[in-house]
Design a protein around this motif. Structure first.
Motif, short mmCIF file in Angstrom:
data_model
loop_
_atom_site.label_atom_id
_atom_site.label_comp_id
_atom_site.label_asym_id
_atom_site.label_seq_id
_atom_site.Cartn_x
_atom_site.Cartn_y
_atom_site.Cartn_z
N ASP A 84 -0.67 -0.94 3.34
CA ASP A 84 -2.06 -0.66 2.98
C ASP A 84 -2.92 -1.90 3.24
O ASP A 84 -3.68 -2.35 2.39
CB ASP A 84 -2.15 -0.25 1.50
N THR A 85 -2.75 -2.48 4.44
CA THR A 85 -3.51 -3.66 4.85
C THR A 85 -4.26 -3.34 6.14
O THR A 85 -4.03 -2.29 6.75
CB THR A 85 -2.59 -4.88 5.11
N LYS A 145 4.88 -1.03 -1.56
CA LYS A 145 3.56 -1.02 -0.94
C LYS A 145 3.13 -2.46 -0.70
O LYS A 145 3.42 -3.34 -1.51
CB LYS A 145 2.56 -0.33 -1.86
N SER A 147 -0.40 -4.46 -0.11
CA SER A 147 -1.86 -4.32 -0.17
C SER A 147 -2.52 -5.64 0.19
O SER A 147 -1.90 -6.69 0.18
CB SER A 147 -2.30 -3.91 -1.58
#
Length: 194
Positions: A84-85, A145, A147
């Motif tokens: 999620d970058t 995840k 981020s």
């Protein structure tokens, strides 16, 4: 007087040539230790040393959990790690390091017998359907995840990458362990060393 000018010009040319050759030699590609102090630190992307640092910290913390201290080694299935970058990278760089660290600890077994890319819920359903079949049903699924949080103050940029992992008990669906490692980089441009 003309000779002095020519000598000075030849000397200047020689100094310039030496400086140019030294500069070119410094730019040649060479091997450095992965994750070592000579690796490039990029503000806008996750680097190899970020994966190494995050994996070492998270797996060390995870292996302190009670399930890994008994005589029975839990079976862990690796699930999906979501990127999620803004950086496009292969999350296998993290999951492969996690798998290697778990195996080297000799405190758990990593199962590849079931497809876990669909998430812990599907693994739990598959486990219930299989029951006592020959396929080894994992005790735990590990998902995660990565981020990104960015900030800027004047010409200084700061980017934090948050690596999160969690273990889910396949039978109950309960989260039994969570870990998070934040790596923050700050600067005006990419650099060598960290």
């Amino acid at each position: 007087m003309k000779k002095q000018i020519r000598i000075l010009s030849a000397g200047t040319l020689a100094v310039f040539s030496v400086a140019l050759a030294a500069g070119c030699a410094a730019d040649k590609a060479r091997y450095v230790e992965a994750g070592g102090p000579e690796t490039v630190v990029s503000l806008n992307q996750v680097d190899i040393q970020d994966f190494q640092t995050a994996t070492d910290a998270l797996v060390a913390d995870m292996l302190l959990w009670d399930a890994f201290s008994g005589t029975k080694k839990p079976v862990v299935a690796l699930s999906r790690v979501v990127n999620d970058t803004t950086d496009n990278f292969n999350t296998d760089l993290l999951t492969n390091k996690v798998q290697e660290s778990i195996l080297k600890s000799r405190k758990a077994v990593v199962s590849m017998s079931m497809s876990v890319d669909r998430g812990a819920d599907v693994v739990r359903q598959d486990a219930a359907a299989l029951g006592a079949a020959q396929t080894v049903v994992p005790d735990l699924t590990l998902s995660g995840k990565i981020s990104e949080v960015a900030a800027r103050a004047g010409s200084t940029k700061q980017v934090s990458y948050v690596f999160s992992l969690r273990l889910v008990d396949v039978k109950t669906g309960n989260v039994v362990w969570m870990g998070e490692k934040t790596l923050t980089k700050q600067g005006e441009k990419n650099a060598v060393g960290w």
